[in-house]
Design a protein around this motif. Structure first.
Motif, PDB file in Angstrom:
ATOM      1  N   UNK B  43       0.827  -1.203   0.000  1.00 54.60           N
ATOM      2  CA  UNK B  43       0.000   0.000   0.000  1.00 54.60           C
ATOM      3  C   UNK B  43       0.872   1.268   0.000  1.00 54.60           C
ATOM      4  N   UNK B  44       1.906   1.281   0.842  1.00 53.88           N
ATOM      5  CA  UNK B  44       2.801   2.450   0.865  1.00 53.88           C
ATOM      6  C   UNK B  44       3.388   2.654  -0.535  1.00 53.88           C
ATOM      7  N   UNK B  45       3.857   1.550  -1.116  1.00 52.86           N
ATOM      8  CA  UNK B  45       4.516   1.617  -2.414  1.00 52.86           C
ATOM      9  C   UNK B  45       3.557   2.099  -3.499  1.00 52.86           C
ATOM     10  N   UNK B  46       2.308   1.650  -3.426  1.00 56.76           N
ATOM     11  CA  UNK B  46       1.368   2.072  -4.474  1.00 56.76           C
ATOM     12  C   UNK B  46       0.927   3.517  -4.265  1.00 56.76           C
ATOM     13  N   UNK B  47       0.738   3.919  -2.984  1.00 55.00           N
ATOM     14  CA  UNK B  47       0.408   5.328  -2.706  1.00 55.00           C
ATOM     15  C   UNK B  47       1.472   6.240  -3.306  1.00 55.00           C
ATOM     16  N   UNK B  48       2.699   5.773  -3.292  1.00 56.54           N
ATOM     17  CA  UNK B  48       3.787   6.594  -3.794  1.00 56.54           C
ATOM     18  C   UNK B  48       4.089   6.315  -5.254  1.00 56.54           C
ATOM     19  N   UNK B  49       3.255   5.475  -5.868  1.00 58.21           N
ATOM     20  CA  UNK B  49       3.406   5.142  -7.295  1.00 58.21           C
ATOM     21  C   UNK B  49       4.829   4.734  -7.619  1.00 58.21           C
ATOM     22  N   UNK B  50       5.330   3.793  -6.837  1.00 53.59           N
ATOM     23  CA  UNK B  50       6.721   3.397  -6.997  1.00 53.59           C
ATOM     24  C   UNK B  50       6.896   2.342  -8.087  1.00 53.59           C
ATOM     25  N   UNK B 202       9.503   0.050   5.116  1.00 55.55           N
ATOM     26  CA  UNK B 202       8.325   0.928   5.220  1.00 55.55           C
ATOM     27  C   UNK B 202       8.638   2.421   5.095  1.00 55.55           C
ATOM     28  N   UNK B 203       9.846   2.785   4.662  1.00 54.04           N
ATOM     29  CA  UNK B 203      10.171   4.225   4.660  1.00 54.04           C
ATOM     30  C   UNK B 203       9.166   4.970   3.792  1.00 54.04           C
ATOM     31  N   UNK B 204       8.844   6.166   4.217  1.00 54.76           N
ATOM     32  CA  UNK B 204       7.787   6.887   3.531  1.00 54.76           C
ATOM     33  C   UNK B 204       8.312   8.117   2.812  1.00 54.76           C
ATOM     34  N   UNK B 205       9.022   8.978   3.529  1.00 53.75           N
ATOM     35  CA  UNK B 205       9.609  10.104   2.788  1.00 53.75           C
ATOM     36  C   UNK B 205      10.887  10.539   3.460  1.00 53.75           C
ATOM     37  N   UNK B 206      11.440  11.618   2.979  1.00 58.00           N
ATOM     38  CA  UNK B 206      12.733  12.075   3.436  1.00 58.00           C
ATOM     39  C   UNK B 206      13.286  12.913   2.301  1.00 58.00           C
ATOM     40  N   UNK B 207      14.536  13.310   2.412  1.00 54.73           N
ATOM     41  CA  UNK B 207      15.076  14.217   1.404  1.00 54.73           C
ATOM     42  C   UNK B 207      16.097  13.516   0.517  1.00 54.73           C
ATOM     43  N   UNK B 208      16.183  14.015  -0.690  1.00 55.28           N
ATOM     44  CA  UNK B 208      17.177  13.539  -1.629  1.00 55.28           C
ATOM     45  C   UNK B 208      18.002  14.731  -2.080  1.00 55.28           C
ATOM     46  N   UNK B 235       9.331   6.998   9.485  1.00 52.76           N
ATOM     47  CA  UNK B 235      10.446   6.235   8.917  1.00 52.76           C
ATOM     48  C   UNK B 235      10.964   7.000   7.725  1.00 52.76           C
ATOM     49  N   UNK B 236      11.830   7.978   7.996  1.00 51.87           N
ATOM     50  CA  UNK B 236      12.248   8.729   6.833  1.00 51.87           C
ATOM     51  C   UNK B 236      13.590   8.212   6.343  1.00 51.87           C
ATOM     52  N   UNK B 237      13.835   8.570   5.115  1.00 57.87           N
ATOM     53  CA  UNK B 237      15.005   8.059   4.430  1.00 57.87           C
ATOM     54  C   UNK B 237      15.660   9.234   3.741  1.00 57.87           C
ATOM     55  N   UNK B 238      16.908   9.464   4.016  1.00 59.54           N
ATOM     56  CA  UNK B 238      17.591  10.581   3.380  1.00 59.54           C
ATOM     57  C   UNK B 238      18.808  10.044   2.635  1.00 59.54           C
ATOM     58  N   UNK B 239      18.989  10.565   1.449  1.00 57.23           N
ATOM     59  CA  UNK B 239      20.103  10.123   0.614  1.00 57.23           C
ATOM     60  C   UNK B 239      20.789  11.357   0.041  1.00 57.23           C
ATOM     61  N   UNK B 240      22.067  11.490   0.320  1.00 57.28           N
ATOM     62  CA  UNK B 240      22.805  12.668  -0.161  1.00 57.28           C
ATOM     63  C   UNK B 240      24.032  12.189  -0.933  1.00 57.28           C
ATOM     64  N   UNK B 241      24.116  12.622  -2.174  1.00 59.98           N
ATOM     65  CA  UNK B 241      25.234  12.201  -3.019  1.00 59.98           C
ATOM     66  C   UNK B 241      25.983  13.453  -3.468  1.00 59.98           C
ATOM     67  N   UNK B 242      27.266  13.478  -3.201  1.00 59.37           N
ATOM     68  CA  UNK B 242      28.053  14.649  -3.585  1.00 59.37           C
ATOM     69  C   UNK B 242      29.222  14.173  -4.447  1.00 59.37           C
TER      70      UNK B 242
END
Ligand SMILES: Nc1ncnc2c1ncn2[C@@H]1O[C@H](COP(=O)(O)OP(=O)(O)O)[C@@H](O)[C@H]1O
Ligand SMILES: [Mg+2]
Lengths: 256, 496
Positions: B43-50, B202-208, B235-242
């Motif tokens: 459900x989480x994945x479909x809500x986010x249209x992943x 189950x991560x839902x959002x966070x920053x990229x 459950x946030x997820x942050x990913x930073x690429x430099x």
């Protein structure tokens, strides 16, 4: 009775490892406004204890007696309220505050008492101006302001720092607890200048000392001898000279 | 002395209500049904249209999680967590997803304004006075995450012009799938630990964040996390690429309403720094800590890790941890690139019944890698705080150096502070130094300050800020001022 500082029948004790130990045993002392009084007396007679009780240190329990200061019941006030009311204690052993910048500490203190006294706070620029003027007058280097409060200070630097704080906080009652001990002549001069600069009809000082030399510069109005928790003898400036020559022996006999 | 007791009581009362971020926003929410199973994840994945790959990734993480046990080695204790008795997705109801700030629900905008995080682009991070003699400063781009979704991200156009991508991670999955797929889970694998596996499922959002080669990010980036809904985990997820020769400074702040229940926050943050790249990651963690008896508060179980992949890359973690009922968190650096640098600057404050077990891991793989750890632990009330750190030097890391300084400050005699340093050095030509101190705020210090006119609170604030100075100076100015105030507020009622 004067309504400046009036200490009457003051008894105070401390909890020494579970057993109460009486240290002040009926101190009577009146200091009128505008006067400098000296307290002398042998080690362990209760001089520092008196200064702590006046400043509001909580380990001492006042069991009887009273202290009024400018018409207020001093003993009912918190230490910071006493500071705001004008009581300043130059500590016999100033305390170190690691990590706390000396200038920042001083500014926080100055603004805290200014706030409590209803004066406007000093901004960074105004504070700096005032503190520079003060250090210059006390022939201190500004470098001391950048260091942490009393950390790594020499004995003399600590005492000078106390005088700087006193100068900045503009007290109406300054209590100096052996501020002159261990100082060379030049430093002694600075302490005396610090007190003399504050002298006014509304400022009094209580100077605890063992040495005649500081009193030469201060020219006290009264000299008191403290022994075994009491003021046992009082006199004029000449009393200090007498003690310098004869020691305390004759007064101790009186007190016994 | 009765007068003193009275003051102390008054101050304690102040302390209880001093969490001024504890209000709740009344807004219509879209919830997934309570409980954790494959359906929740679908459900989480479909809500986010992943895309399918991400759903598969989540399900693999979930499968791993089911075989894992909650870790027990940390010096914290809490009643068992019922993972089935929580919501895993909660999002403010909305039409399509705000395209611009004008479309964001005004109730949400008000919430962030109240929190001191206005989401209009002219604004600075509010709630912070401009220090004397200083100009109003550079704006900060904000990504605002409300429960499970990002509700707004500011300054995206300005950043895009510089080539910097700053967006919610759910959007990055859609718009930059290759980047996300390449890096997601590359620093913290799905099965890394119990809470990381849970987050991956189950991560839902966070920053990229993506900063391309040679670009110095033109402004500070920040994410502001807000837990609002009841019984909901975040459950946030942050990913930073430099990329090579690029740099970024990123700030993170968090608050939650005051509630009697415990809420779980299990985040994963992954950082990747390529050659000569630098990432500065600052956190001011101020989740609701629970009341003075330990009722309520956030369980903050977080995995943060950075990979210094390129030569001479640098990752610097700075954290000020004042909130949460329990903090379990070890921001780490994997120092792979030759000459890469890892830093960890931490202040952890616990008061009342709070518990913190926090520290870092510095894994020296490459030659001449260097790391610095400065950890300041402050305990008050009945709280308990542990610094737990690992410095591991692998055989190839010749010339590696670590310096660790751990200082504890105790306020009162009901609290505890512990230091648990692990050092594993497998290279004779590496140098590891460790220093530790424990001190108390003494009666003498308090009396001295008060004799000079300072209130007890001001005195503690001054001494504590002095104690933390070496860490606070690593924070960007905006956060340093806020952090100083926060330290003082979180210690209110701790002396008397
Ligand atoms: N905290 C304390 N515990 C036990 N005894 C104390 C304490 N403070 C002071 N005293 C005792 O009280 C007496 C007076 O001390 P003090 O006031 O320091 O004297 P002075 O300053 O005149 O040398 C001494 O006998 C000293 O040992
Ligand atoms: Mg003495």
């Amino acid at each position: 009775m004067s309504d400046f500082l009036n200490i009457s029948g003051l008894h105070a004790r401390i909890d020494a490892d579970g057993a109460p130990k009486e240290i002040l045993r009926g101190v009577d002392l009146v200091i009128p406004p505008g006067e400098v009084h000296a307290i002398m007396g042998p080690n362990g007679s209760g001089k520092s204890t008196l200064s702590y009780v006046l400043a509001g240190r909580e380990d001492y329990e006042v069991t009887s007696g009273s202290v009024s200061f400018k018409g207020q019941d001093l003993l009912a006030m918190e230490p910071e309220e006493r500071a705001a009311a004008g009581v300043f204690l130059a500590f016999q052993a100033p305390i170190e505050l690691p990590g706390v910048n000396n200038a920042n500490f001083l500014r926080t203190a100055v603004n805290a008492v200014r706030r409590a006294r209803g004066d406007a706070e000093l901004d960074a620029v105004a504070f700096l101006k005032t503190v520079r003027a003060a250090t210059k007058k006390l022939s201190m280097s500004d470098e001391m302001l950048k260091r942490n409060v009393n950390v790594g200070f020499s004995g003399g630097e600590k005492k000078r720092n106390e005088v700087l704080q006193m100068t900045m906080l503009q007290p109406s009652l300054a209590i100096l607890d052996e501020t002159d001990s261990g100082l060379d002549v030049d430093a002694l001069r600075i302490v005396a200048d610090g007190v003399n600069a504050l002298r006014s009809p509304t400022f009094s000082a209580l100077v605890i000392t063992h040495h005649q030399r500081l009193l030469d510069y201060l020219n006290p109005d009264r000299v008191h001898v403290m022994a075994r928790g009491r003021i046992v003898h009082s006199g004029g400036a000449e009393l200090a000279k007498e003690i310098d020559v004869q020691g305390y022996a004759s007064f101790l006999a009186e007190a016994a | 002395m009765p007068a003193v007791t009275e003051t102390r009581e008054q101050v304690e009362k102040l302390g209880q209500s001093s969490y001024k971020w504890g209000f709740e926003t009344d807004i219509e929410m879209d919830f997934a049904p309570k409980g954790l199973n494959e359906d929740t994840i679908r459900l989480i994945s479909s809500r986010k249209e992943e895309p399918q790959w991400l759903l598969d990734w989540r399900l693999a993480a979930f499968a791993a999680w089911q075989t894992m046990e909650e870790p027990t080695w940390a010096k914290v204790s809490h009643p068992p967590i019922d993972y089935q008795d929580a919501y895993y997705y909660a999002a403010p109801k909305k039409k399509a997803g705000p395209k611009s700030l004008e479309e964001v629900d005004p109730e949400l905008l008000r919430t962030y304004e109240k929190l001191g995080i206005p989401l209009h682009e002219q604004a600075m991070l509010a709630g912070v006075e401009v220090p004397e003699g200083e100009e109003a400063r550079m704006p900060i781009a904000v990504d605002a995450v409300f429960d499970s979704v990002s509700v707004a991200t500011t300054f995206r156009k300005t950043l895009a012009e510089a080539g910097v991508i700053f967006c919610p991670i759910s959007e990055a999955v859609r718009d930059y799938p290759d980047l996300v797929r390449q890096y997601l889970g590359s620093v913290v694998p799905v099965g890394d630990n119990f809470f990381a596996a849970l987050n991956s499922a189950v991560f839902t959002d966070g920053s990229f964040v993506y900063v391309p080669k040679g670009v110095r990010c033109p402004m500070e980036l920040s994410t502001y996390f807000r837990i609002n809904a009841r019984n909901t985990g975040q459950f946030e997820r942050t990913l930073i690429i430099v990329e090579d020769k690029a740099s970024v400074s990123y700030l993170e702040g968090c608050t939650a309403p005051m509630r009697d229940e415990n809420q779980l926050h299990a985040a994963v943050v992954e950082l990747v720094a390529m050659e000569d790249a630098s990432i500065k990651y600052s956190t001011v963690q101020n989740w609701y800590p629970g009341d003075e008896n330990g009722l309520g508060g956030i369980y903050n179980f977080v995995t943060k890790r950075g990979a210094c992949r390129g030569a001479r890359s640098k990752i610097s973690w700075t954290q000020v941890e004042t909130g949460s009922a329990i903090t379990w968190k070890y921001p780490s650096c994997i120092l792979q690139g030759e000459g890469s640098v890892g830093e960890f600057y931490s202040v952890a404050v616990t008061n009342n019944r709070q518990q913190a077990d926090t520290g870092t891991k510095m894994i020296h793989i490459g030659r001449n890698t260097r790391s610095t750890i400065i950890a300041k632990t402050i305990s008050a009330g009945h709280s308990d705080s542990t610094y737990r750190g690992l410095v591991r030097i692998l055989p190839k890391a010749s010339g590696a150096r670590n310096f660790t300084q751990c200082d504890s400050l105790l306020i009162g005699d009901q609290c505890g502070a512990h230091t648990v340093p692990y050092i594993e050095n497998r290279n004779m030509a590496a140098r590891v130094e460790h220093e530790a101190t424990t001190s108390k705020i003494s009666e003498d210090q308090m009396f001295y300050c008060r004799q000079r006119g300072l209130s007890e609170e001001d005195a503690v604030g001054l001494i504590v800020n002095g104690f933390c100075k070496d860490v606070l100076k690593e924070l960007p100015m905006e956060f340093a001022v806020e952090a100083q105030k926060l330290l003082q507020i979180s210690l209110e009622g701790s002396v008397g």
